[in-house]
Design an enzyme around this catalytic site. Structure first.
Site, PDB file in Angstrom:
ATOM      1  N   HIS A  88       6.895  -1.781  -0.541  1.00  0.00           N
ATOM      2  CA  HIS A  88       7.490  -1.502   0.771  1.00  0.00           C
ATOM      3  C   HIS A  88       8.702  -0.575   0.673  1.00  0.00           C
ATOM      4  O   HIS A  88       9.142  -0.023   1.681  1.00  0.00           O
ATOM      5  CB  HIS A  88       7.833  -2.801   1.507  1.00  0.00           C
ATOM      6  CG  HIS A  88       9.044  -3.514   1.013  1.00  0.00           C
ATOM      7  ND1 HIS A  88       8.974  -4.646   0.230  1.00  0.00           N
ATOM      8  CD2 HIS A  88      10.369  -3.269   1.196  1.00  0.00           C
ATOM      9  CE1 HIS A  88      10.195  -5.073  -0.039  1.00  0.00           C
ATOM     10  NE2 HIS A  88      11.061  -4.252   0.533  1.00  0.00           N
ATOM     11  N   ASP A 135       3.007  -6.500  -3.276  1.00  0.00           N
ATOM     12  CA  ASP A 135       4.159  -5.652  -2.939  1.00  0.00           C
ATOM     13  C   ASP A 135       4.797  -5.082  -4.211  1.00  0.00           C
ATOM     14  O   ASP A 135       5.877  -5.505  -4.637  1.00  0.00           O
ATOM     15  CB  ASP A 135       5.175  -6.466  -2.138  1.00  0.00           C
ATOM     16  CG  ASP A 135       6.281  -5.614  -1.544  1.00  0.00           C
ATOM     17  OD1 ASP A 135       6.180  -4.378  -1.614  1.00  0.00           O
ATOM     18  OD2 ASP A 135       7.245  -6.201  -1.009  1.00  0.00           O
ATOM     19  N   SER A 235      15.702  -5.345  -2.254  1.00  0.00           N
ATOM     20  CA  SER A 235      14.265  -5.096  -2.388  1.00  0.00           C
ATOM     21  C   SER A 235      13.942  -4.289  -3.633  1.00  0.00           C
ATOM     22  O   SER A 235      14.632  -3.320  -3.966  1.00  0.00           O
ATOM     23  CB  SER A 235      13.748  -4.316  -1.176  1.00  0.00           C
ATOM     24  OG  SER A 235      13.377  -5.162  -0.135  1.00  0.00           O
TER      25      SER A 235
END
Length: 281
Positions: A88, A135, A235
């Site tokens: 992402h 992911d 992230s």
């Protein structure tokens, strides 16, 4: 427009807003010029020598070439030319929009070693079967990073899942509270691994059925207590157990809530894909 159609549109907007406010990936989208005092949620200031595999992935939009590259996500050094991060973090981008900075304690500035991203390979099964499933992404950089075993060091990738309850370390430059400013100084936090079955129960009624825990995910957090977690801006960064990379920071319900552990891409489960990409298969 009829009243029923208008109400239907309003409901759709409200549901979309709810989804965007909760199940967000832990992606940085804040003003890089503001860094209040504080910690990664429940964590502490650390030094890059303690987490030498950590990098900051800096980004700029194609539409704003005059802007500087700024911190977007974290990542981990696999070897001198390979970085592991979250899918992402890179979806909808091209390699030239990124730079990797290694060997630095700060998400801004020119210290550390800066290199270019030459190729981005995102898992083709990202978001398939569940929100944020698979992911993970591999970045290839050039020139190669000068590994030195002190501040720029590769980390071993896990081949087996961690034990439930095992202590793990997360590091990054993310927000120090949900929706807050990011930290300019590198931070870390220690949290235990939460088994997927328990984690899936915690997320059972979260938004909708697309948000569930798959084998390509693992969870960590102080279940029932909260107060320690990765947050926005972390992230793509590392979750490490016993000097092995087990997780890639992915998503969660806000940050550090007692009933919602943080969710990570499961490196051991995704290892065959990672190895195939590295081998050029």
């Amino acid at each position: 427009m009829s009243s029923s159609s208008w109400l239907g549109c309003l409901l759709a907007v409200l549901l979309s807003a709810l989804a965007l406010s909760q199940g967000l990936p832990l992606l940085e989208d804040l003003d890089e010029n503001s860094f209040p005092d504080g910690r990664i949620v429940g964590g502490y200031v650390t030094d890059i020598a303690q987490v030498p595999y950590q990098i900051t992935l800096r980004y700029k939009a194609i539409s704003s070439p005059e802007n500087p590259f700024r911190h977007r996500c974290g990542g981990s050094i696999v070897n001198e030319t390979t970085i592991l991060t979250a899918a992402h973090c890179v979806i909808g981008t091209v390699a030239s929009q990124f730079k990797v900075v290694a060997g630095t304690n700060f998400q801004t500035g020119t210290d550390g070693v800066i290199t270019n991203v030459k190729r981005v390979i995102m898992h083709e099964g990202y978001n398939s079967g569940a929100a944020y499933n698979n992911d993970i992404a591999v970045l290839f950089v050039d020139p190669p990073l000068p590994l030195n075993n002190f501040t720029i060091k590769a980390i071993k990738l896990a081949t087996e899942p961690p034990l439930d309850g095992a202590p793990s370390k997360i590091s990054g430059w993310g927000s120090t509270y949900p929706g807050g400013y990011s930290s300019n100084q590198l931070l870390a936090v220690d949290v235990p691994i939460v088994g997927n079955d328990l984690c899936d129960l915690d997320y059972e009624n979260f938004i909708d059925e697309t948000y569930h825990i798959t084998s390509a995910m693992l969870c960590a957090g102080k279940r029932g207590v909260g107060g320690a977690d990765a947050c926005q801006g972390d992230s793509g960064g590392p979750l490490v157990v016993r000097d092995e990379l087990h997780g890639v920071v992915s998503w969660g319900n806000s940050c550090a809530l007692p009933n919602y552990p943080g969710v990570y891409a499961n490196v051991a489960f995704l290892r065959p894909w990672i190895d195939a990409v590295r081998a050029g298969l």
